[in-house]
Write a protein that holds these residues in place. Structure first.
Motif, PDB file in Angstrom:
ATOM      1  N   MET A 152       0.753  -1.092   0.062  1.00 34.97           N
ATOM      2  CA  MET A 152      -0.139   0.013  -0.044  1.00 34.97           C
ATOM      3  C   MET A 152       0.799   1.159  -0.186  1.00 34.97           C
ATOM      4  O   MET A 152       2.077   1.469   0.827  1.00 34.97           O
ATOM      5  N   GLU A 153       0.483   2.321  -0.776  1.00 39.30           N
ATOM      6  CA  GLU A 153       1.096   3.359  -0.754  1.00 39.30           C
ATOM      7  C   GLU A 153       0.166   4.710  -0.575  1.00 39.30           C
ATOM      8  O   GLU A 153      -0.660   4.767  -1.462  1.00 39.30           O
ATOM      9  N   ARG A 154       0.496   5.358   0.468  1.00 39.42           N
ATOM     10  CA  ARG A 154      -0.581   6.410   0.727  1.00 39.42           C
ATOM     11  C   ARG A 154      -0.033   7.603   0.372  1.00 39.42           C
ATOM     12  O   ARG A 154       1.162   8.180   0.438  1.00 39.42           O
ATOM     13  N   ILE A 155      -0.943   8.451  -0.498  1.00 39.72           N
ATOM     14  CA  ILE A 155      -0.528   9.570  -0.877  1.00 39.72           C
ATOM     15  C   ILE A 155      -1.614  10.622  -0.810  1.00 39.72           C
ATOM     16  O   ILE A 155      -2.782  10.578  -0.557  1.00 39.72           O
ATOM     17  N   LEU A 156      -1.044  11.948  -0.985  1.00 41.83           N
ATOM     18  CA  LEU A 156      -1.941  13.250  -0.982  1.00 41.83           C
ATOM     19  C   LEU A 156      -1.828  14.072  -2.082  1.00 41.83           C
ATOM     20  O   LEU A 156      -0.667  13.942  -2.659  1.00 41.83           O
ATOM     21  N   ILE A 157      -2.930  14.052  -2.830  1.00 38.85           N
ATOM     22  CA  ILE A 157      -2.806  14.796  -3.985  1.00 38.85           C
ATOM     23  C   ILE A 157      -3.338  16.410  -3.882  1.00 38.85           C
ATOM     24  O   ILE A 157      -4.172  16.449  -3.117  1.00 38.85           O
ATOM     25  N   LYS A 158      -2.651  17.231  -4.355  1.00 36.35           N
ATOM     26  CA  LYS A 158      -3.195  18.537  -4.235  1.00 36.35           C
ATOM     27  C   LYS A 158      -3.750  18.816  -5.970  1.00 36.35           C
ATOM     28  O   LYS A 158      -2.853  18.755  -6.824  1.00 36.35           O
ATOM     29  N   PHE A 159      -4.807  19.366  -6.053  1.00 34.52           N
ATOM     30  CA  PHE A 159      -5.446  19.679  -7.390  1.00 34.52           C
ATOM     31  C   PHE A 159      -6.404  21.100  -7.380  1.00 34.52           C
ATOM     32  O   PHE A 159      -6.543  21.571  -6.427  1.00 34.52           O
ATOM     33  N   THR A 160      -6.468  21.484  -8.562  1.00 33.61           N
ATOM     34  CA  THR A 160      -7.338  22.556  -8.775  1.00 33.61           C
ATOM     35  C   THR A 160      -8.617  22.066  -9.252  1.00 33.61           C
ATOM     36  O   THR A 160      -9.049  21.043  -9.442  1.00 33.61           O
ATOM     37  N   LYS A 161      -9.723  23.182  -8.787  1.00 33.87           N
ATOM     38  CA  LYS A 161     -10.924  22.936  -9.159  1.00 33.87           C
ATOM     39  C   LYS A 161     -11.710  24.370  -9.527  1.00 33.87           C
ATOM     40  O   LYS A 161     -12.192  25.141  -9.008  1.00 33.87           O
ATOM     41  N   ASN A 162     -11.219  24.591 -11.028  1.00 28.63           N
ATOM     42  CA  ASN A 162     -11.434  26.134 -11.633  1.00 28.63           C
ATOM     43  C   ASN A 162     -12.414  25.859 -12.795  1.00 28.63           C
ATOM     44  O   ASN A 162     -12.744  24.839 -13.245  1.00 28.63           O
ATOM     45  N   ASN A 163     -12.903  27.162 -13.430  1.00 21.86           N
ATOM     46  CA  ASN A 163     -13.565  27.241 -14.467  1.00 21.86           C
ATOM     47  C   ASN A 163     -14.885  26.572 -14.305  1.00 21.86           C
ATOM     48  O   ASN A 163     -15.478  26.645 -13.396  1.00 21.86           O
ATOM     49  N   GLU A 164     -15.164  25.844 -15.298  1.00 25.60           N
ATOM     50  CA  GLU A 164     -16.846  25.070 -15.333  1.00 25.60           C
ATOM     51  C   GLU A 164     -16.437  23.864 -14.225  1.00 25.60           C
ATOM     52  O   GLU A 164     -17.654  23.812 -13.675  1.00 25.60           O
ATOM     53  N   ALA A 165     -15.546  23.471 -14.061  1.00 25.17           N
ATOM     54  CA  ALA A 165     -15.247  22.287 -12.853  1.00 25.17           C
ATOM     55  C   ALA A 165     -15.786  22.862 -11.543  1.00 25.17           C
ATOM     56  O   ALA A 165     -16.093  22.136 -10.787  1.00 25.17           O
ATOM     57  N   ARG A 166     -15.881  24.198 -11.447  1.00 20.15           N
ATOM     58  CA  ARG A 166     -16.306  24.802  -9.948  1.00 20.15           C
ATOM     59  C   ARG A 166     -17.772  24.401  -9.821  1.00 20.15           C
ATOM     60  O   ARG A 166     -18.224  24.454  -8.689  1.00 20.15           O
ATOM     61  N   PHE A 167     -18.452  24.029 -10.833  1.00 17.61           N
ATOM     62  CA  PHE A 167     -20.119  23.645 -10.728  1.00 17.61           C
ATOM     63  C   PHE A 167     -20.075  21.904 -10.632  1.00 17.61           C
ATOM     64  O   PHE A 167     -21.460  21.476 -10.832  1.00 17.61           O
ATOM     65  N   ILE A 168     -18.955  21.137 -10.681  1.00 19.15           N
ATOM     66  CA  ILE A 168     -19.098  19.788 -10.535  1.00 19.15           C
ATOM     67  C   ILE A 168     -19.376  19.521  -8.735  1.00 19.15           C
ATOM     68  O   ILE A 168     -18.616  19.990  -7.989  1.00 19.15           O
ATOM     69  N   SER A 169     -20.394  18.808  -8.350  1.00 24.65           N
ATOM     70  CA  SER A 169     -20.624  18.682  -7.060  1.00 24.65           C
ATOM     71  C   SER A 169     -19.538  17.768  -6.351  1.00 24.65           C
ATOM     72  O   SER A 169     -18.624  17.294  -7.124  1.00 24.65           O
ATOM     73  N   HIS A 170     -19.546  17.739  -5.107  1.00 27.37           N
ATOM     74  CA  HIS A 170     -18.423  16.624  -4.352  1.00 27.37           C
ATOM     75  C   HIS A 170     -18.697  15.498  -4.945  1.00 27.37           C
ATOM     76  O   HIS A 170     -17.417  14.821  -5.117  1.00 27.37           O
ATOM     77  N   LEU A 171     -19.734  14.915  -4.959  1.00 26.88           N
ATOM     78  CA  LEU A 171     -19.739  13.508  -5.224  1.00 26.88           C
ATOM     79  C   LEU A 171     -19.330  13.344  -6.565  1.00 26.88           C
ATOM     80  O   LEU A 171     -18.560  12.126  -6.951  1.00 26.88           O
ATOM     81  N   ASP A 172     -19.710  13.915  -7.634  1.00 26.85           N
ATOM     82  CA  ASP A 172     -19.385  13.973  -8.946  1.00 26.85           C
ATOM     83  C   ASP A 172     -17.769  14.128  -9.078  1.00 26.85           C
ATOM     84  O   ASP A 172     -17.321  13.653 -10.109  1.00 26.85           O
ATOM     85  N   THR A 173     -17.292  15.129  -8.128  1.00 23.83           N
ATOM     86  CA  THR A 173     -15.775  15.385  -8.084  1.00 23.83           C
ATOM     87  C   THR A 173     -14.969  13.937  -7.750  1.00 23.83           C
ATOM     88  O   THR A 173     -14.275  13.617  -8.370  1.00 23.83           O
ATOM     89  N   MET A 174     -15.589  13.141  -6.776  1.00 24.47           N
ATOM     90  CA  MET A 174     -15.186  11.920  -6.414  1.00 24.47           C
ATOM     91  C   MET A 174     -15.181  11.136  -7.664  1.00 24.47           C
ATOM     92  O   MET A 174     -14.121  10.240  -8.167  1.00 24.47           O
TER      93      MET A 174
END
Length: 233
Positions: free
Chosen positions: A1-23
């Motif tokens: 198992m490799e545990r990682i943390l990813i940092k990402f953006t959520k801009n432009n039209e993506a800001r209208f994607i819900s939390h569940l849809d982001t997952m």
């Protein structure tokens, strides 16, 4: 198992994607990129992926985080390239951190967030400064807030760490706000918009442009950006 943390953006039209849809978007991107995410055990196994702090619909972000467990090691640069090729416009991975130490889940580590809020105004700079000073010097700011037991009138002042003017011109202003965030205490930046309008007698006005710049944890009683907290810097 490799545990990682990813940092990402959520801009432009993506800001209208819900939390569940982001997952779901992240899960699909992992599959298409051929990156093997570990699955939980039990009768209903699911991908070992969680987002540190759900983002309200319509708010942009330059600093979102997700906890992921992989069943294989992939070098950071290759991981970022493969995943970004499969993500939609507006969602892009900025950084990957392999977590070596035993640290809590990212959602448990979240203590605060930095927001930039752009609004219109018809005030002089010194009047804008006065609005900020009066907010910060207030002992109580009573606002309606959703809680686990329903909607209540609460004092939100302890949840405001700082507000400052980041940029301004004759008709618009950007406020930099540090607010409590996370599972224990959380203040929606849209409430701060209401406070700014109220304290300026609606001379700060308009539909806000809100960007979450980053998410913070606390170490030695100081706020520290989440990626630094997990990388040990």
């Amino acid at each position: 198992m490799e545990r990682i943390l990813i940092k990402f953006t959520k801009n432009n039209e993506a800001r209208f994607i819900s939390h569940l849809d982001t997952m779901r978007t992240l899960q699909r991107a992992f599959r298409r990129a051929g990156i093997k995410v570990a699955y939980s055990k039990g009768y209903n196994p699911h991908p070992s992926l969680s987002i540190a702090a759900p983002l309200s619909l319509g708010i942009s972000s330059n600093g979102e985080y997700a906890d992921v467990e992989l069943s294989e090691y992939i070098p950071q640069e290759e991981f970022i390239k493969r995943l970004n090729e499969q993500l939609p416009q507006g969602i892009q991975v900025l950084k990957v951190i392999y977590i070596e130490k035993k640290l809590p889940p990212s959602m448990s580590a979240v203590m605060g967030a930095e927001y930039h809020i752009k609004l219109k105004h018809n005030l002089k700079f010194e009047d804008l400064t006065d609005v900020v000073n009066r907010i910060m010097s207030s002992k109580e700011i009573i606002k309606e807030k959703k809680t686990k037991t329903g909607v209540k009138m609460v004092n939100i002042r302890p949840l405001i760490r700082d507000i400052a003017i980041k940029a301004w011109n004759v008709d618009s202003v950007v406020f930099k706000c540090y607010l409590c965030a996370g599972s224990r205490y959380n203040l929606n930046p849209e409430i701060i918009v209401d406070v700014l309008k109220e304290y300026s007698e609606n001379r700060i006005y308009g539909f806000p442009e809100i960007v979450r710049e980053d998410i913070y944890s606390i170490e030695d009683e100081k706020w520290i950006v989440l990626d630094e907290y997990f990388s040990g810097k």
